[in-house]
Write a protein that holds these residues in place. Structure first.
Motif, mmCIF file in Angstrom:
data_model
loop_
_atom_site.group_PDB
_atom_site.id
_atom_site.type_symbol
_atom_site.label_atom_id
_atom_site.label_comp_id
_atom_site.label_asym_id
_atom_site.label_seq_id
_atom_site.Cartn_x
_atom_site.Cartn_y
_atom_site.Cartn_z
ATOM 1 N N THR A 10 115.260 13.417 -63.009
ATOM 2 C CA THR A 10 115.162 14.799 -63.330
ATOM 3 C C THR A 10 114.929 14.784 -64.730
ATOM 4 O O THR A 10 115.464 14.545 -65.603
ATOM 5 N N THR A 22 111.790 17.174 -60.799
ATOM 6 C CA THR A 22 112.007 16.287 -60.041
ATOM 7 C C THR A 22 110.911 15.220 -60.072
ATOM 8 O O THR A 22 109.700 15.662 -59.674
ATOM 9 N N ALA A 81 111.675 21.508 -59.401
ATOM 10 C CA ALA A 81 112.951 21.855 -58.505
ATOM 11 C C ALA A 81 112.991 23.232 -57.676
ATOM 12 O O ALA A 81 112.921 23.973 -58.393
ATOM 13 N N ASP A 125 114.113 22.603 -64.464
ATOM 14 C CA ASP A 125 114.070 21.091 -63.926
ATOM 15 C C ASP A 125 112.938 20.803 -62.980
ATOM 16 O O ASP A 125 112.331 21.476 -62.383
#
Length: 238
Positions: A24, A66, A58, A64
């Motif tokens: 992440t 991913t 995310a 965030d």
């Protein structure tokens, strides 16, 4: 819209998840940029820079990103260098779950197809100039699903019409339209004709209400000129 009668299915074997790693990246909020836009631009930059990386914003966070990649690629330090250069926080490597792989693969595929194929709701529309085309447009609907070590890619062909709006579509009084065309400071209120005016907002095609139409950018927004706005969208969609 006309849909194809048949949906084509393609089955691909998934890689060994034990040979992959999920990491992440977390963005730091900047004062001059909305966090969601920064998240999307950083994700797209990462995908277009490294073909060995799958990534997606995310779904439950505006900060965030991913990422999924082979362990060997992660050990080469390219992701770490990207994070340092863009002032991103790098999370610790984690096991890859099928849901992470499916989400990252779907977003990465759509990102790398643009601008030859462009997301509009549930469809990918052919051609980078599709927004200015008033004719019939070729499109496909694409779905990805994974189970039991296989990836299923489902495709269906469609024909769409997405005619760009014009001022005449709002049924405004001719004198109001003439004044708007002559006065750069003029503002149109489409609802003045007696009802709420709705539109579909790209790329999600969610329903939105048109409040007003103006040549001037709002003063409380981060874009000072139309060039700033154009550059912002260029970085997001190309």
């Amino acid at each position: 819209m006309n849909g194809g009668k048949h949906r084509s299915l393609f089955f691909l074997g998934l890689p060994d998840l034990k040979k992959l790693v999920c990491v992440t990246l977390r963005l730091r909020e900047e004062e001059d940029e909305e966090l969601r836009s920064q998240q999307m631009k950083s994700c797209r930059e990462l995908l277009l820079m490294f073909s060995d990386v799958l990534a997606c914003p995310a779904p439950d966070s505006f900060s965030d990103i991913t990422t999924v990649m082979a362990i060997q690629f992660y050990q080469r330090g390219f992701l770490q260098a990207f994070a340092q250069r863009n002032k991103l926080q790098l999370g610790s490597p984690q096991l890859v779950f099928p849901g992470d792989l499916q989400c990252s693969l779907s977003y990465s595929l759509v990102t790398r197809l643009a601008p030859r194929w462009n997301k509009a709701g549930l469809y990918l529309v052919a051609g980078k100039d599709f927004l200015s085309d008033r004719g019939r447009l070729s499109a496909v609907s694409l779905e990805l699903s994974s189970s039991q070590g296989h990836l299923c890619l489902s495709l269906q062909a469609h024909i769409l019409r997405l005619p760009p709006p014009t001022l005449q579509d709002f049924d405004l009084v001719p004198s109001v339209l003439q004044r708007f065309c002559c006065d750069p400071e003029s503002i149109l209120n489409p609802s003045s004709t007696g009802g709420t005016v709705w539109c579909h907002v790209l790329p999600s095609m969610r329903k939105g209400q048109i409040i007003n139409i103006s040549r001037q950018l709002p003063r409380d927004r981060p874009f000072r000129t139309y060039v700033d706005l154009q550059n912002h969208w260029t970085r997001l969609v190309q």
